[in-house]
Design a protein around this motif. Structure first.
Motif, PDB file in Angstrom:
ATOM      1  N   HIS A 104      28.517  45.127  44.112  1.00 48.73           N
ATOM      2  CA  HIS A 104      29.152  46.165  43.302  1.00 48.73           C
ATOM      3  C   HIS A 104      29.759  47.194  44.252  1.00 48.73           C
ATOM      4  O   HIS A 104      29.051  47.742  45.103  1.00 48.73           O
ATOM      5  CB  HIS A 104      28.117  46.849  42.401  1.00 48.73           C
ATOM      6  CG  HIS A 104      27.318  45.883  41.583  1.00 48.73           C
ATOM      7  ND1 HIS A 104      27.694  45.495  40.322  1.00 48.73           N
ATOM      8  CD2 HIS A 104      26.177  45.211  41.868  1.00 48.73           C
ATOM      9  CE1 HIS A 104      26.811  44.634  39.853  1.00 48.73           C
ATOM     10  NE2 HIS A 104      25.881  44.447  40.766  1.00 48.73           N
ATOM     11  N   VAL A 105      31.044  47.458  44.113  1.00 45.61           N
ATOM     12  CA  VAL A 105      31.728  48.415  44.985  1.00 45.61           C
ATOM     13  C   VAL A 105      31.470  49.826  44.465  1.00 45.61           C
ATOM     14  O   VAL A 105      31.742  50.144  43.314  1.00 45.61           O
ATOM     15  CB  VAL A 105      33.238  48.134  45.057  1.00 45.61           C
ATOM     16  CG1 VAL A 105      33.949  49.187  45.891  1.00 45.61           C
ATOM     17  CG2 VAL A 105      33.482  46.742  45.623  1.00 45.61           C
ATOM     18  N   ALA A 106      30.935  50.677  45.344  1.00 46.67           N
ATOM     19  CA  ALA A 106      30.631  52.061  44.991  1.00 46.67           C
ATOM     20  C   ALA A 106      31.715  53.020  45.462  1.00 46.67           C
ATOM     21  O   ALA A 106      31.741  54.169  45.054  1.00 46.67           O
ATOM     22  CB  ALA A 106      29.290  52.475  45.593  1.00 46.67           C
ATOM     23  N   GLY A 107      32.596  52.570  46.334  1.00 54.30           N
ATOM     24  CA  GLY A 107      33.662  53.429  46.840  1.00 54.30           C
ATOM     25  C   GLY A 107      34.399  52.750  47.972  1.00 54.30           C
ATOM     26  O   GLY A 107      33.961  51.730  48.490  1.00 54.30           O
ATOM     27  N   GLY A 108      35.537  53.319  48.335  1.00 55.69           N
ATOM     28  CA  GLY A 108      36.328  52.773  49.429  1.00 55.69           C
ATOM     29  C   GLY A 108      37.026  53.876  50.188  1.00 55.69           C
ATOM     30  O   GLY A 108      37.209  54.977  49.674  1.00 55.69           O
ATOM     31  N   TRP A 109      37.429  53.568  51.418  1.00 51.08           N
ATOM     32  CA  TRP A 109      38.121  54.549  52.249  1.00 51.08           C
ATOM     33  C   TRP A 109      38.789  53.852  53.419  1.00 51.08           C
ATOM     34  O   TRP A 109      38.527  52.683  53.702  1.00 51.08           O
ATOM     35  CB  TRP A 109      37.148  55.623  52.765  1.00 51.08           C
ATOM     36  CG  TRP A 109      36.226  55.180  53.866  1.00 51.08           C
ATOM     37  CD1 TRP A 109      36.386  55.407  55.207  1.00 51.08           C
ATOM     38  CD2 TRP A 109      35.028  54.426  53.734  1.00 51.08           C
ATOM     39  NE1 TRP A 109      35.346  54.843  55.910  1.00 51.08           N
ATOM     40  CE2 TRP A 109      34.492  54.235  55.024  1.00 51.08           C
ATOM     41  CE3 TRP A 109      34.337  53.881  52.658  1.00 51.08           C
ATOM     42  CZ2 TRP A 109      33.323  53.526  55.268  1.00 51.08           C
ATOM     43  CZ3 TRP A 109      33.164  53.175  52.896  1.00 51.08           C
ATOM     44  CH2 TRP A 109      32.675  53.011  54.190  1.00 51.08           C
TER      45      TRP A 109
END
Length: 150
Positions: A104-109
């Motif tokens: 599950h992706v919680a965020g990106g940068w």
């Protein structure tokens, strides 16, 4: 018959190469120590801002380091993380793996050009008891660093 000018020139070249190797080794050691201290400071910061029930995950790999705090909510979790050692310009995702192996992706940068720490927050719809691991994964699927929550 040995040529003294050639011998002296070769000696200088050898001495300069040895000095450059020592200097580069010292710089690499200093950069590694600074990055380790930054991740430790991030862990201390997250630890001070944690509440009972939070889980702290500290993980390191040869190049990247991560300190993350998992805070339970009602059927989901909040995440706060500090990540260091990611190559500038690298596109990354903070990923939570549940006990069934689903990601599950919680965020990106995108890692900053300055090469410093990245602090981020995110959330996923996974119960806190089902969180198995947290990691940093590149856009092309390489895991840079991961740590188990148990």
């Amino acid at each position: 018959m040995p040529d003294p000018i050639l011998d002296r020139a070769l000696g200088r070249v050898r001495a300069e190469r040895a000095r450059d190797r020592r200097r580069r080794g010292g710089v690499a050691t200093a950069v590694g120590a600074v990055l380790a201290a930054a991740v430790l400071a991030g862990g201390v910061h997250l630890g001070r801002h944690s509440v009972p029930g939070d889980r702290v995950v500290v993980a390191s790999a040869p190049r990247a380091r991560m300190t993350a705090t998992v805070s339970p909510a009602d059927g989901w979790v909040r995440l706060r993380a500090v990540v260091a050692g990611v190559d500038p310009g690298e596109r990354c995702r903070l990923v939570v793996t549940d006990v069934r192996g689903r990601r599950h992706v919680a965020g990106g940068w995108v890692a900053s050009r300055g090469g410093g720490d990245t602090a981020l927050a995110g959330a996923v719809l996974v119960d806190v008891d089902d969180v198995a691991a947290i990691g940093v994964v590149t856009e092309d699927g390489r895991t840079l660093v991961a740590g188990a929550t148990r």
